[in-house]
Design a protein around this motif. Structure first.
Motif, mmCIF file in Angstrom:
data_model
loop_
_atom_site.group_PDB
_atom_site.id
_atom_site.type_symbol
_atom_site.label_atom_id
_atom_site.label_comp_id
_atom_site.label_asym_id
_atom_site.label_seq_id
_atom_site.Cartn_x
_atom_site.Cartn_y
_atom_site.Cartn_z
ATOM 1 N N THR A 218 24.587 55.619 16.655
ATOM 2 C CA THR A 218 25.347 55.179 17.703
ATOM 3 C C THR A 218 24.739 53.743 18.325
ATOM 4 O O THR A 218 23.741 53.439 17.811
ATOM 5 C CB THR A 218 25.367 56.106 18.917
ATOM 6 N N TYR A 219 25.440 53.049 18.930
ATOM 7 C CA TYR A 219 24.865 51.745 19.310
ATOM 8 C C TYR A 219 23.845 51.756 20.373
ATOM 9 O O TYR A 219 22.751 51.229 20.149
ATOM 10 C CB TYR A 219 26.034 51.294 20.329
ATOM 11 N N SER A 220 23.621 52.826 21.254
ATOM 12 C CA SER A 220 22.538 53.041 22.191
ATOM 13 C C SER A 220 21.272 53.354 21.372
ATOM 14 O O SER A 220 20.280 52.976 21.657
ATOM 15 C CB SER A 220 22.798 54.263 23.178
ATOM 16 N N SER A 221 21.500 54.359 20.304
ATOM 17 C CA SER A 221 20.284 54.597 19.311
ATOM 18 C C SER A 221 19.636 53.324 18.605
ATOM 19 O O SER A 221 18.692 53.098 18.420
ATOM 20 C CB SER A 221 20.780 55.656 18.320
ATOM 21 N N LEU A 222 20.731 52.349 18.311
ATOM 22 C CA LEU A 222 20.231 51.124 17.656
ATOM 23 C C LEU A 222 19.487 50.212 18.623
ATOM 24 O O LEU A 222 18.591 49.802 18.453
ATOM 25 C CB LEU A 222 21.561 50.396 17.259
ATOM 26 N N VAL A 223 20.012 50.237 19.812
ATOM 27 C CA VAL A 223 19.193 49.333 21.048
ATOM 28 C C VAL A 223 17.709 50.118 20.999
ATOM 29 O O VAL A 223 16.978 49.545 21.201
ATOM 30 C CB VAL A 223 20.217 49.696 22.273
ATOM 31 N N LEU A 224 17.875 51.375 21.070
ATOM 32 C CA LEU A 224 16.554 52.272 20.986
ATOM 33 C C LEU A 224 15.409 51.582 20.043
ATOM 34 O O LEU A 224 14.341 51.138 20.289
ATOM 35 C CB LEU A 224 16.707 53.607 21.149
ATOM 36 N N TYR A 225 16.020 51.577 18.794
ATOM 37 C CA TYR A 225 15.388 51.354 17.603
ATOM 38 C C TYR A 225 15.040 49.800 18.044
ATOM 39 O O TYR A 225 13.831 49.412 17.395
ATOM 40 C CB TYR A 225 16.005 51.506 16.384
#
Length: 422
Positions: A218-225
């Protein structure tokens, strides 16, 4: 502008996160939800190979955590066999009566079937066969990306590395803008899983403004990473520009009350449809490190470890290393500004005891990861910044010694050969 991506629906990598959750004893509070999701997917998509891989009483990786029902498995298998028979029949008909594009389309359906039911070996074989028949570069790249996802699902890092390089070679021959950006996300995620945070950070941060690879995360996971990779690897100036002040990062870290996240012409997933629970601790982590609020930083680091590093399948493997390196980074940042620091003063700044800080610093000093010494008698820490010129001199001497040793061995070999001819 390239064609729309193909073969991007399967396998569903979110299922691999649920498998990780069930395999991890410390996440027992989430086991019931993960089991329910996996079981629902197996039923909905008739995933007989996945069911056997997970639940079989002899060799299932989650044997005992997902109930094994032989009758249910046979029903799934029969459904798969019937569906596969239809694809085989269609393929045979188009091979006899239709053109090359119809054959490729039928082969694609068969490959996606194996990917949907998550049969690794048969899916990879079907994709490779499809690859040889596919004429267009864009479709070839899509096939390799599908292969990468299947390898990611089974956490086959060596295979992913080879496939990423394969996709890069294809894209270098003329891949379109969208596929270049998708590969950037795939590569960043692979590097992150291999603990190559410094190499992953620029790729993940660059992907934020052009992200379309929702098939891998997800986009929020990409931001986290991206934030975690950037925080541990970027210098202070780049950290401020690319993480702290990033509009894309702020859009998610500030989206806990919901709202759409959009960047440029790319419409991202609605923030309230994604799980951004705990992102306030991530925001505190990056801001407190930059503002040198080390007590808040340590608290936020513990929260990030509990909420994200321990629970995410990509991050969990390197959790201990990441937390240790973040502590080292914060120590180095504080010590960088001083020649001498009081041990008690530094302990108070981090909100820990003098004894704990002494033990923790001692883990980094012998390996030269921190350039300082501890004087417990006077209760101070003395920094000893490395002399670059002296280091260069020592490197030259060391390399010279190695060269002389090689030359001596070469001379001995030449003399031996000369004596043999004599």
């Amino acid at each position: 502008m390239g064609s729309d991506p193909q073969y991007a629906s399967y396998p569903n990598l979110l299922l691999s996160q649920h498998i990780f959750t069930l395999k991890t004893a410390s996440l027992s509070s989430n086991h019931a939800a993960a089991q329910k999701t996996l079981t629902a997917s197996i039923k909905e998509h008739s995933q007989a190979p996945l069911y056997r891989y997970l639940a079989h009483p002899v060799d299932g990786i989650l044997s005992g955590k997902i109930d094994w029902d032989e009758k249910f498995y046979e029903e799934l298998k029969k459904s798969n066999d019937d569906e596969l028979e239809g694809y085989e029949k269609e393929l045979k008909e188009v091979e006899e009566k239709a053109g090359e594009s119809e054959v490729v389309e039928a082969m694609g359906k068969k490959a996606e079937f194996w990917a949907r039911v998550v049969d690794k070996e048969k899916a990879l074989a079907a994709y490779e066969e499809l690859y040889t028949k596919t004429p267009t570069l864009g479709a070839k790249i899509d096939i390799v990306l599908a292969i990468i996802r299947m390898e990611m699902f089974y956490d086959d890092k060596m295979a992913v590395k080879k496939s990423v390089e394969r996709a890069r070679r294809l894209i270098d021959t003329g891949g379109d803008w969208d596929r270049r950006n998708r590969l950037k996300s795939y590569t960043g995620l692979h590097l992150l899983s291999s603990r190559q945070y410094a190499e992953a950070a620029p790729l993940l941060l660059d992907s934020l403004s052009t992200f379309t690879s929702t098939e891998i995360c997800t986009y929020s996971s990409l931001v986290l990473y991206a934030v975690l990779a950037g925080t541990i690897s970027l210098n202070r100036v780049d950290f401020k520009a690319k993480v702290i002040d990033s509009a894309e990062v702020l859009a998610v870290l500030g989206s806990k009350s919901g709202g759409a996240v959009s960047v440029g012409d790319v419409e991202m997933i609605d923030a309230d449809m994604e799980n951004t629970d705990g992102y306030s601790s991530l925001e505190t982590l990056v801001n407190s490190l930059y503002l040198c609020d080390y007590k808040s930083f340590f608290v936020a680091l513990a929260e990030v470890e509990e909420r994200f590093l321990s629970k995410d399948r990509v991050l969990a493997e390197h959790k201990a290393w990441y937390v240790r390196e973040m502590r080292r980074r914060s120590y180095a940042q504080l010590l960088e500004s001083y020649r001498v620091v009081g041990l008690e003063s530094m302990a108070n700044a981090f909100g820990v005891s003098v004894e704990w800080l002494d033990r923790d610093l001692s883990k980094f000093i012998p390996s030269k990861k921190l350039n300082c010494t501890i004087d417990r008698v006077n209760g101070v820490i003395e920094t000893n910044r490395p002399d670059d010129k002296n280091k260069q001199y020592q490197d030259v001497v060391k390399q010279g010694d190695q060269l002389l040793t090689k030359l001596q061995k070469f001379g001995q070999a030449v003399r031996l050969r000369g004596s043999e001819r004599a």
